[in-house]
Design a protein around this motif. Structure first.
Motif: not given
Length: 183
Positions: A90-93, A152-154, A160-162, A172-173
């Motif tokens: 499972v993708d926890l994000t 907030s960036a993380v 953005l990814r999802l 991103y970095a």
């Protein structure tokens, strides 16, 4: 827990019923209710696990010797978040984003999320202090304010990814680095 996480990641909190979790688990309803009295209790437990992902990622970076530029350490944080969040089935994000959305209408969950992010925010402030002391940030930089922006960036990276499929931690970095004046 794993069955609930799979159900919540696939359908979100609102559209997942306890019957869905019971069916996914392969257990009896009585067995599931023995551990979790309600869907709300299950949501809170699964949400806490999702938030712990960021804390674990930050601990890995903080355990390092430092000496890297801020964007390099943020890249490490993002890589660790992805590795930890997607190491199981499972993708926890996905669960974290559902928890954020659910917290908008649930004061108890909002308090839990607020409390859960206190640890990662403190760890980000520690990173910011380390960067300030190494001369990567202005001497008068406020580590707590930097931590707020980094948090907030993380979380923005996760969204953005999802939602947009833009999940390259290095890019991103690099964008974060490009916002700052050169060292």
């Amino acid at each position: 827990m794993a069955a609930a996480a799979r159900s919540f990641a696939g359908k979100g909190f609102h559209r997942t019923s306890m019957q869905d979790v019971v069916a996914e688990s392969g257990l009896s309803a009585g067995a599931v209710y023995r551990y979790f009295r309600s869907k709300d209790e299950l949501v809170r437990t699964v949400a806490e696990e999702g938030v712990a992902t960021l804390e674990e990622a930050l601990d890995l970076v903080l355990a390092g010797e430092g000496g890297q530029l801020p964007h390099q350490e943020i890249t490490q944080v993002l890589r660790h978040v992805l590795a930890i969040a997607t190491r199981g089935d499972v993708d926890l994000t996905r669960i974290a984003v559902s928890a954020w959305a659910e917290a908008l209408g649930d004061d108890d969950l909002r308090a839990l999320v607020h409390q859960a992010y206190a640890g990662p925010r403190h760890r980000l402030a520690t990173l910011a202090s380390r960067w300030r002391d190494a001369g990567h940030l202005r001497a008068d930089a406020d580590p707590d304010a930097v931590a707020q922006v980094l948090l907030s960036a993380v979380t923005g990276f996760v969204l953005l990814r999802l939602v947009l499929g833009e999940g390259d931690p290095e890019r991103y970095a690099q964008g974060l680095r490009d916002l700052l004046p050169p060292d």
